[in-house]
Design a protein around this motif. Structure first.
Motif, PDB file in Angstrom:
ATOM      1  N   UNK A 515      44.432  50.508  50.439  1.00  0.00           N
ATOM      2  CA  UNK A 515      44.554  49.130  51.025  1.00  0.00           C
ATOM      3  C   UNK A 515      45.795  48.585  50.617  1.00  0.00           C
ATOM      4  N   UNK A 516      46.334  47.318  50.978  1.00  0.00           N
ATOM      5  CA  UNK A 516      47.157  46.648  50.212  1.00  0.00           C
ATOM      6  C   UNK A 516      47.320  46.254  48.915  1.00  0.00           C
ATOM      7  N   UNK A 517      48.259  45.802  48.210  1.00  0.00           N
ATOM      8  CA  UNK A 517      47.401  45.509  46.781  1.00  0.00           C
ATOM      9  C   UNK A 517      46.537  45.841  46.135  1.00  0.00           C
ATOM     10  N   UNK A 523      39.617  44.784  37.806  1.00  0.00           N
ATOM     11  CA  UNK A 523      38.920  42.648  37.594  1.00  0.00           C
ATOM     12  C   UNK A 523      40.002  42.218  36.665  1.00  0.00           C
ATOM     13  N   UNK A 524      41.795  43.223  36.494  1.00  0.00           N
ATOM     14  CA  UNK A 524      42.864  42.346  36.142  1.00  0.00           C
ATOM     15  C   UNK A 524      43.712  41.704  37.137  1.00  0.00           C
ATOM     16  N   UNK A 525      44.012  40.244  37.201  1.00  0.00           N
ATOM     17  CA  UNK A 525      45.544  39.335  37.997  1.00  0.00           C
ATOM     18  C   UNK A 525      46.667  40.013  37.918  1.00  0.00           C
ATOM     19  N   UNK A 526      47.015  40.480  39.118  1.00  0.00           N
ATOM     20  CA  UNK A 526      48.792  41.189  39.361  1.00  0.00           C
ATOM     21  C   UNK A 526      49.677  40.205  38.469  1.00  0.00           C
ATOM     22  N   UNK A 527      49.807  39.904  37.694  1.00  0.00           N
ATOM     23  CA  UNK A 527      50.805  38.635  37.235  1.00  0.00           C
ATOM     24  C   UNK A 527      52.191  39.638  37.128  1.00  0.00           C
ATOM     25  N   UNK A 528      52.866  38.359  37.234  1.00  0.00           N
ATOM     26  CA  UNK A 528      55.168  38.826  37.401  1.00  0.00           C
ATOM     27  C   UNK A 528      55.291  37.482  36.755  1.00  0.00           C
ATOM     28  N   UNK A 529      56.528  37.874  35.736  1.00  0.00           N
ATOM     29  CA  UNK A 529      56.560  36.755  34.924  1.00  0.00           C
ATOM     30  C   UNK A 529      58.343  36.553  35.765  1.00  0.00           C
ATOM     31  N   UNK A 542      47.819  36.683  40.596  1.00  0.00           N
ATOM     32  CA  UNK A 542      47.107  36.789  42.237  1.00  0.00           C
ATOM     33  C   UNK A 542      46.193  38.268  41.997  1.00  0.00           C
ATOM     34  N   UNK A 543      44.863  38.133  42.737  1.00  0.00           N
ATOM     35  CA  UNK A 543      44.142  38.711  42.684  1.00  0.00           C
ATOM     36  C   UNK A 543      44.017  39.760  44.000  1.00  0.00           C
ATOM     37  N   UNK A 544      43.577  41.158  43.699  1.00  0.00           N
ATOM     38  CA  UNK A 544      43.443  41.500  44.863  1.00  0.00           C
ATOM     39  C   UNK A 544      42.167  41.886  45.452  1.00  0.00           C
ATOM     40  N   UNK A 545      41.309  40.935  46.720  1.00  0.00           N
ATOM     41  CA  UNK A 545      40.099  40.774  47.229  1.00  0.00           C
ATOM     42  C   UNK A 545      39.959  40.947  48.370  1.00  0.00           C
TER      43      UNK A 545
END
Length: 688
Positions: A515-517, A523-529, A542-545
């Motif tokens: 699936x997308x994302x 268990x780990x969030x997507x983090x972009x700085x 954000x997380x993917x649920x």
């Protein structure tokens, strides 16, 4: 009264001796009148918008040792271009040679029509000191013009001004005698660079004044119109930022006096064409019993100067009168008389804001770069008044253009015409707030906050609140704060991260069943700085649920995601974010301002070591002088070098006390941004 021409000379083909926004403005009127057009340009400007819009284009030669600006400053080259292209008339626009009598004489000597006042009028008004003498003889009140060497303590404060030219170039305020020479010397240098004339003078500095100018239009048959007035009091560093017409809160008797003074001056010099007489009117808050405690009390106006050309801010006059001032410049030059009955009275109110490529976070330095986006969606007209009430855009640039250092940093003028002043201010603020200008820093947020400031908004009922010092000190700093607050920046970063992920997914199909994302560590969030323009870091997570993104930010959820548009609900409010990647940056337009974000590389490449004592060039430009020598001890704030960029002087100063270890540049050298200009050894440490 001047002698009318024996026969009208209709203009068939007109050359515009200018570039950018004003050239495009003149070209638009010529197209409407059926007049053929010729554009001129410096080498490297072949793809400029004004070149593309003309019927014919001619490249101007650059003199030996000169730069692109110098190509526009040779009267002989301009006349030669007109003759080669078959033009029978020349319009100078504003700036460059527009107030140079040599061009007016060269054009008429070649048998061409000069769309402007005669050389004698230009010459008479070209020196501000001579212009004051002429005005005094015509009964127009003037302020004193002092030689810098004659200024005494009782004359302070004074304003050092360039005798030639305008646009705030060469101006310095002096409050102490000891500071006079330090202000006069750089003023002379800046005036020489901008106008070719280093002469300066001093006049009394009015702490609180309204800058009012009267638009003049005169024909060769003796008729002189005062086509209303404009208020240009909102200035920064003596350069106009916001202009409007009619002038708010001006008493009618004062308005009539200013109009009559402008007409008297025009008659005194036999003026023909469009021009502007500028005045400074002292104003102070009213004392109790003088008008309600804050309405404002106006003093005696004094004449400042006459601009023998079309003004940058002429669109506000066009909007409220319906006149095309460029058309009337041409018609007057052809020998046509002005209509009987005088100019049309103003209808409604118009306000203009100048959009500059300059960075408020970096001491308002001009900024360069590629305009990856340039759009003002609210604009309904270009280079002409909108039908009914609305927003007019006069741009000098388009998306994809490169903003360099050779010319003025003005990107565009945005003008709103409303039923009244409140209507015009609201329209203009909204148009600027909704503009998409990406690639260079601008003064857009300052403009929006100024237009919405209560003190500015009530200038028609409390005129003492508006004056030339309106944008200064703490108020300037407060109004320059970005429209997008930290909370908006957080949401903008989240939108950028989500849009980036969506764009990456859409570039190629994912393996079947993924699936997308999706990620392999749920268990780990997507983090972009990202880093903002002022160097702060902001993170988005954000997380993917169940295949959908869920922000880590409390109270926030995703409504929809596309590669260029993200809709978020935060704290019960739904907002749309437009996302546009461009080069190394991501630009996010929000309902509360634009945010420029630079993604932080999680694995940055190693950078070359930088000498901690090196002072880099803050922008591309030309070194005009080196004021210190190797081995010299310098104090904090002392000027080390001077640079010229975008027709303005910039000082490179010592950030702390130390000793000059090296000067790797020389006067006259053109340098790129980041080029080391000087190297210091600081007292007791490597860097300040």
């Amino acid at each position: 009264m001047t002698t009318p021409p024996e026969q009208p000379r209709p203009v068939a083909v007109l050359l515009v001796a200018n570039r950018g926004e004003i050239a495009r403005r003149v070209l638009r009127t010529c197209r409407a009148l059926g007049i053929g057009t010729v554009a001129v340009h410096a080498p490297g400007e072949e793809a400029a918008a004004h070149v593309a819009e003309a019927d014919t284009a001619v490249a101007l030669p650059v003199p030996a040792g000169g730069g692109p600006v110098d190509a526009y400053l040779d009267p002989g080259a301009v006349v030669a271009a007109a003759l080669a292209a078959g033009a029978d008339a020349v319009h100078p626009g504003y700036g460059f040679l527009s107030e140079n009598p040599a061009l007016a004489r060269a054009v008429t000597a070649a048998g061409l029509t000069w769309v402007g006042p005669g050389a004698g009028a230009i010459e008479g008004m070209g020196s501000k000191t001579r212009a004051k003498e002429t005005a005094r003889a015509a009964g127009v009140p003037v302020s004193a013009a002092l030689d810098p060497g004659e200024v005494r303590e009782e004359d302070l404060p004074v304003l050092v001004k360039a005798s030639a030219g305008g646009g705030g170039r060469g101006m310095r305020v002096v409050r102490e005698i000891a500071d006079l020479s330090a202000a006069a010397d750089p003023a002379r240098a800046e005036a020489a660079a901008a106008f070719g004339d280093p002469a300066v003078f001093c006049e009394p500095y009015v702490e609180r004044g309204r800058h009012i100018e009267v638009q003049i239009l005169a024909d060769s048959h003796g008729t002189v119109w005062a086509v209303g007035e404009r208020d240009c009091s909102v200035q920064r560093r003596h350069q106009k930022v916001v202009e409007e017409s009619p002038a708010p809160g001006l008493p009618e008797d004062l308005r009539r006096d200013l109009h009559e003074s402008a007409r008297a001056l025009a008659r005194a010099i036999g003026y023909v064409g469009a021009g502007t007489a500028e005045f400074l009117v002292p104003v102070r808050p009213a004392a109790p019993g003088e008008g309600g405690g804050g309405d404002g009390v106006f003093g005696t106006p004094v004449f400042l100067e006459m601009n023998t050309r079309l003004q940058v801010e002429h669109p506000v006059t066009e909007c409220v009168t319906g006149l095309d001032l460029v058309e009337w410049q041409i018609r007057v030059a052809e020998g046509e008389p002005l209509p009987a009955g005088g100019p049309p009275p103003p209808a409604g109110h118009a306000v203009e804001a100048r959009l500059y490529a300059e960075d408020p976070r970096r001491d308002w330095r001009p900024r360069t770069g590629v305009l990856t986006a340039f759009d003002v969606p609210a604009a309904t007209a270009r280079f002409a008044p909108p039908a009914g009430f609305g927003v007019r855009l006069d741009p000098g640039v388009e998306a994809g253009d490169t903003v360099g250092t050779d010319f003025d940093p003005l990107l565009a003028k945005v003008v709103a015409h409303g039923r009244d002043r409140r209507d015009a201010l609201r329209r203009l603020a909204a148009a600027l707030a909704g503009a998409r200008v990406h690639g260079v820093a601008t003064n857009r947020d300052l403009l929006v906050r100024t237009l919405r400031h209560p003190g500015f908004a009530r200038a028609d009922t409390r005129p003492g609140d508006l004056h030339t010092g309106f944008l200064s000190g703490e108020r300037l700093a407060g109004l320059a704060v970005p429209l997008a607050d930290p909370g908006t920046e957080e949401l903008a970063a989240l939108a950028a991260a989500l849009a980036g992920a969506e764009a990456a997914r859409s570039r190629g199909p994912l393996p079947a069943g993924i699936p997308a994302h999706w990620r392999n560590l749920p268990s780990q969030a997507h983090v972009r700085r990202y880093t903002t323009d002022d160097g702060r870091e902001v993170a988005a997570a954000h997380r993917t649920v169940r295949g959908a993104p869920v922000p880590e930010r409390p109270g926030t959820r995703v409504r929809s995601v596309a590669a260029d548009r993200v809709v978020l609900e935060a704290d019960g409010l739904v907002r749309a974010f437009t996302v546009r990647p461009a080069g190394d940056a991501v630009h996010v337009d929000t309902p509360h301002g634009s945010v420029a974000l630079t993604p932080v590389d999680p694995l940055p490449a190693p950078e070359a070591a930088v000498d901690p004592g090196a002072l880099p060039a803050p922008m591309p430009g030309t070194v005009t002088s080196v004021d210190v020598a190797v081995g010299e001890e310098v104090s904090a704030g002392q000027t080390l070098l001077r640079m010229e960029a975008m027709k303005m002087e910039h000082r490179i100063t010592a950030p702390a006390a130390g000793t000059v270890r090296g000067i790797p540049v020389t006067a006259g050298l053109r340098v790129a941004a980041g080029t080391p200009l000087a190297v210091l050894d600081y007292e007791g440490k490597d860097s300040p």
